[in-house]
Design a protein around this motif. Structure first.
Motif, PDB file in Angstrom:
ATOM      1  N   PHE A  18      46.799  57.019 -12.837  1.00  0.00           N
ATOM      2  CA  PHE A  18      47.442  58.282 -12.506  1.00  0.00           C
ATOM      3  C   PHE A  18      48.737  58.096 -11.728  1.00  0.00           C
ATOM      4  CE2 PHE A  18      43.126  59.407 -13.393  1.00  0.00           C
ATOM      5  CZ  PHE A  18      43.209  60.632 -13.999  1.00  0.00           C
ATOM      6  N   HIS A  21      48.320  58.629  -5.243  1.00  0.00           N
ATOM      7  CA  HIS A  21      48.035  57.887  -4.016  1.00  0.00           C
ATOM      8  C   HIS A  21      46.640  57.289  -4.056  1.00  0.00           C
ATOM      9  CE1 HIS A  21      51.625  59.010  -1.842  1.00  0.00           C
ATOM     10  NE2 HIS A  21      51.471  60.240  -2.291  1.00  0.00           N
ATOM     11  N   GLY A  22      46.555  56.036  -3.604  1.00  0.00           N
ATOM     12  CA  GLY A  22      45.266  55.358  -3.542  1.00  0.00           C
ATOM     13  C   GLY A  22      45.133  54.572  -2.257  1.00  0.00           C
TER      14      GLY A  22
ATOM     15  N   LYS B  25      41.499  56.018  -5.992  1.00  0.00           N
ATOM     16  CA  LYS B  25      42.424  57.155  -5.936  1.00  0.00           C
ATOM     17  C   LYS B  25      41.955  58.110  -4.843  1.00  0.00           C
ATOM     18  CE  LYS B  25      42.311  59.630  -9.698  1.00  0.00           C
ATOM     19  NZ  LYS B  25      42.133  61.080  -9.843  1.00  0.00           N
ATOM     20  N   TYR B 171      41.979  62.193 -19.846  1.00  0.00           N
ATOM     21  CA  TYR B 171      42.642  60.927 -19.520  1.00  0.00           C
ATOM     22  C   TYR B 171      41.773  59.756 -19.954  1.00  0.00           C
ATOM     23  CZ  TYR B 171      45.562  63.874 -16.515  1.00  0.00           C
ATOM     24  OH  TYR B 171      46.406  64.839 -16.043  1.00  0.00           O
ATOM     25  N   THR B 213      40.996  65.830 -10.065  1.00  0.00           N
ATOM     26  CA  THR B 213      42.439  65.762 -10.272  1.00  0.00           C
ATOM     27  C   THR B 213      42.990  67.038 -10.880  1.00  0.00           C
ATOM     28  OG1 THR B 213      42.712  63.374 -10.449  1.00  0.00           O
ATOM     29  CG2 THR B 213      44.003  64.660 -11.968  1.00  0.00           C
ATOM     30  N   ASP B 218      47.930  65.063  -8.020  1.00  0.00           N
ATOM     31  CA  ASP B 218      47.752  63.884  -8.878  1.00  0.00           C
ATOM     32  C   ASP B 218      48.307  64.136 -10.262  1.00  0.00           C
ATOM     33  OD1 ASP B 218      46.413  62.770  -6.867  1.00  0.00           O
ATOM     34  OD2 ASP B 218      44.514  62.511  -7.915  1.00  0.00           O
ATOM     35  N   LEU B 221      52.028  64.397 -10.327  1.00  0.00           N
ATOM     36  CA  LEU B 221      52.621  63.064 -10.228  1.00  0.00           C
ATOM     37  C   LEU B 221      52.511  62.325 -11.553  1.00  0.00           C
ATOM     38  CD1 LEU B 221      51.470  61.541  -6.834  1.00  0.00           C
ATOM     39  CD2 LEU B 221      53.797  61.866  -7.632  1.00  0.00           C
ATOM     40  N   TYR B 222      51.344  62.457 -12.174  1.00  0.00           N
ATOM     41  CA  TYR B 222      51.122  61.759 -13.445  1.00  0.00           C
ATOM     42  C   TYR B 222      52.177  62.173 -14.468  1.00  0.00           C
ATOM     43  CZ  TYR B 222      48.886  60.244 -17.742  1.00  0.00           C
ATOM     44  OH  TYR B 222      48.631  59.659 -18.943  1.00  0.00           O
ATOM     45  N   HIS B 225      55.743  61.056 -13.307  1.00  0.00           N
ATOM     46  CA  HIS B 225      56.030  59.633 -13.464  1.00  0.00           C
ATOM     47  C   HIS B 225      56.186  59.229 -14.922  1.00  0.00           C
ATOM     48  CE1 HIS B 225      54.389  58.722  -9.226  1.00  0.00           C
ATOM     49  NE2 HIS B 225      55.680  58.905  -9.212  1.00  0.00           N
ATOM     50  N   LEU B 226      55.517  59.951 -15.810  1.00  0.00           N
ATOM     51  CA  LEU B 226      55.673  59.662 -17.234  1.00  0.00           C
ATOM     52  C   LEU B 226      57.134  59.829 -17.666  1.00  0.00           C
ATOM     53  CD1 LEU B 226      52.684  61.295 -19.116  1.00  0.00           C
ATOM     54  CD2 LEU B 226      53.117  58.887 -18.702  1.00  0.00           C
ATOM     55  N   ILE B 228      59.771  59.349 -15.711  1.00  0.00           N
ATOM     56  CA  ILE B 228      60.740  58.545 -14.960  1.00  0.00           C
ATOM     57  C   ILE B 228      61.069  57.267 -15.727  1.00  0.00           C
ATOM     58  CG2 ILE B 228      61.127  57.160 -12.892  1.00  0.00           C
ATOM     59  CD1 ILE B 228      59.593  59.110 -11.321  1.00  0.00           C
ATOM     60  N   PRO B 232      64.430  57.002  -9.102  1.00  0.00           N
ATOM     61  CA  PRO B 232      64.923  58.297  -8.652  1.00  0.00           C
ATOM     62  C   PRO B 232      66.087  58.126  -7.692  1.00  0.00           C
ATOM     63  CG  PRO B 232      62.889  57.753  -7.547  1.00  0.00           C
ATOM     64  CD  PRO B 232      63.121  56.680  -8.553  1.00  0.00           C
ATOM     65  N   GLU B 234      68.124  57.950  -4.494  1.00  0.00           N
ATOM     66  CA  GLU B 234      67.692  57.600  -3.152  1.00  0.00           C
ATOM     67  C   GLU B 234      68.041  58.716  -2.168  1.00  0.00           C
ATOM     68  OE1 GLU B 234      65.770  55.273  -2.478  1.00  0.00           O
ATOM     69  OE2 GLU B 234      65.969  53.971  -4.225  1.00  0.00           O
TER      70      GLU B 234
END
Lengths: 231, 283
Positions: A18, A21-22, B25, B171, B213, B218, B221-222, B225-226, B228, B232, B234
């Motif tokens: 995912f 955060h972990g 996680k 997932y 999730t 989460d 973010l998932y 991030h896919l 990116i 990113p 700064e």
């Protein structure tokens, strides 16, 4: 008699699937605590720290760890990750300290204890003083008579070294009980409470592949610490 | 005292470090906490008996594939269509931890909740099997990261919590083939993939989706991030340096989110069900 439950603080990471955060922990700490007779567990949620403190018989603050499955996203979340970890660790340390139960800090965990007790760190002593204590260099340390570390392993022996920071101002009631030959603090012991810290990595100085091979076996440290955690 | 919930975690190896590690996680622990449980991560497979004696319930979390030898199949380490190596990840050490804990909690009669891989672990422990890849073996389109509907069987845990139909996230690339003994499917996707199971008698159930999730940070973010490809932008370098220094000297950074600021959801139906089951001590 039930084995002592040893809480080990985590390091922050991102989850593989995912990238959320972990929380992570190197297995070397787990093996060392198990060999020492404890039951290692990772506390996970900051809101529940009081419950974790009631459950745990001892606390270990480990060295710095990190893991990000995709390097291109490493920086975007880093500040938030490490800030969360630092805040959690401070709260856990002080809540645990109030109970008087034993605490052991290792490497960054040792530095954390010093800072929480009012001390501070040199962040770049390698270039400031030209002293290399990083990337696993092996060197000897000298211990003070009457200290715990001296009782465990004697006066002069070899350890591993993986730190970029060093203790500078020493916290209240903290006594340095081992130095490197350049005078760098290598072990701390609280003068009133069962709180200890190693700047080196005793959890790697044991088992089938001890690091360094010429150093003492670190099992007695974990056995001694975990015995002190029995209630 | 809150019920103690033992979580299983992933086994990790970092190419840049010699030390294998455990990780989990954060949303699993948060979901357990929100339902009133105390979440801890299990770390040592040799201490399974001690963990079972301590803990009141087991949460088998998501993760990499189960070694197919566990269900008498051969590991499909190549793509049968192209002949190329398949990118599936297994962890035999994680298998040991999950299977030992699952069997020990069953023996103790303590509740077990499986999510994703965790549901598959439950199925395999009861003698069931898995399809090693949905696309390659089942030839179905069940895309990762895309929500879909499931139909829910009457008189089931999922039915009592969610009704006849619900939308779930997705997932996973493996699915249940044969159900284990004593298990029944309680939610099925439109393409026939089994999405939830429960045991006829024992306090054991699992879901293929990720309720910890669903609609949380989460997931944001998932999907973020896919997208990116480049690092990113700064932040202000002066501000970043100050913040990094504060972290380095072990001080909390002002203005940055901490766990103490997080609002932990307390209304996740399936986690609340699990914790109620644990409080009742099983059945």
């Amino acid at each position: 008699m039930r084995k002592p439950v040893i809480l080990i603080m985590w390091g922050s990471c991102l989850d593989n699937a995912f990238t959320a955060h972990g929380q992570m922990l190197s297995k070397s700490y787990v093996a060392a605590v198990t060999a020492g007779g404890g039951i290692p567990i990772l506390p996970l949620v900051q809101n529940d720290i009081e419950d974790y403190v009631a459950l745990g018989d001892g606390l270990i603050l480990p060295g710095a760890m990190g893991y990000v499955p995709r390097p291109e996203i490493a920086r975007s979340q880093a500040l938030e990750r490490y800030s969360r970890q630092s805040h959690f660790e401070s709260e856990l340390y002080h809540a645990f300290k109030k109970t008087g139960k034993p605490i052991l800090g290792i490497c960054a965990g040792c530095q954390k204890i010093n800072c929480e007790e009012g001390g501070n760190l040199h962040l770049d002593f390698r270039t400031m003083f030209g002293i290399e204590h990083h990337q696993g260099v092996t060197h000897n340390i000298e211990t003070l008579p009457g200290s715990w570390v001296n009782k465990l392993w004697g006066t002069d022996f070899a350890i591993n070294s993986y730190h970029g920071f060093k203790l500078a101002k020493i916290g209240k009631d903290i006594r340095i009980t081992a130095f490197s030959e350049e005078g760098i603090p290598e072990f701390i012991e609280h003068q009133k409470l069962p709180i200890y810290g190693a700047q080196f990595h005793p959890e790697r100085m044991r088992g089938d592949f001890p690091n360094p091979p010429e150093g003492p076996d670190a099992d007695p440290l974990f056995i001694d610490f975990i015995s002190a955690c029995r209630r | 005292m809150k019920p103690l919930i033992l979580l299983t975690g992933e086994d990790g190896v970092d190419m840049r470090s010699p030390n294998p590690f455990h990780f989990v996680k954060r949303s699993y622990g948060n979901a357990v906490s929100g339902a009133g449980g105390l979440a801890v991560l299990a770390l040592e497979p040799r201490l399974v008996d001690d963990y079972v004696a301590m803990a009141d319930g087991l949460l088998l979390t998501g993760g990499v594939d189960i070694h197919p030898g566990r269900y008498q199949d051969v590991f499909m380490d190549y793509d049968p269509n192209s002949g190329q190596p398949a990118p599936y990840v297994i962890s035999v050490t994680r298998d040991s931890m999950d299977f030992l804990l699952c069997k020990a909690f069953l023996k103790a009669g303590k509740p077990i909740f499986g999510i994703g891989r965790g549901m598959q672990v439950i199925n395999v422990v009861f003698g069931g099997s898995l399809y090693q890849d949905i696309e390659l073996v089942m030839e179905l389109d069940h895309p990762v990261g895309q929500d879909h509907k499931v139909e829910i069987a009457e008189d089931s845990i999922i039915h009592r919590l969610y009704g006849e139909e619900m939308t779930v996230n997705s997932y996973h690339h493996q699915a249940i083939k044969d159900l284990g003994e004593g298990l029944r499917a309680t939610a099925v996707a439109e393409d026939g993939i089994i999405e939830a199971i429960e045991h006829e008698i024992l306090p054991v159930f699992g879901v293929q989706w990720h309720p910890e999730t669903y609609k949380t940070d989460d997931e944001e973010l998932y999907h973020h991030h896919l997208t990116i490809l480049e690092p990113p932008e700064e932040a202000d370098p002066v501000e970043v340096e100050l913040q990094e220094k504060a972290i380095a000297i072990k001080k909390p950074v002002p203005g940055i989110v901490t766990d103490a600021d997080l609002e932990i959801p307390t209304d996740n139906p399936i986690f609340n069900y699990f914790l109620n089951l644990v409080r009742k001590g099983g059945n």
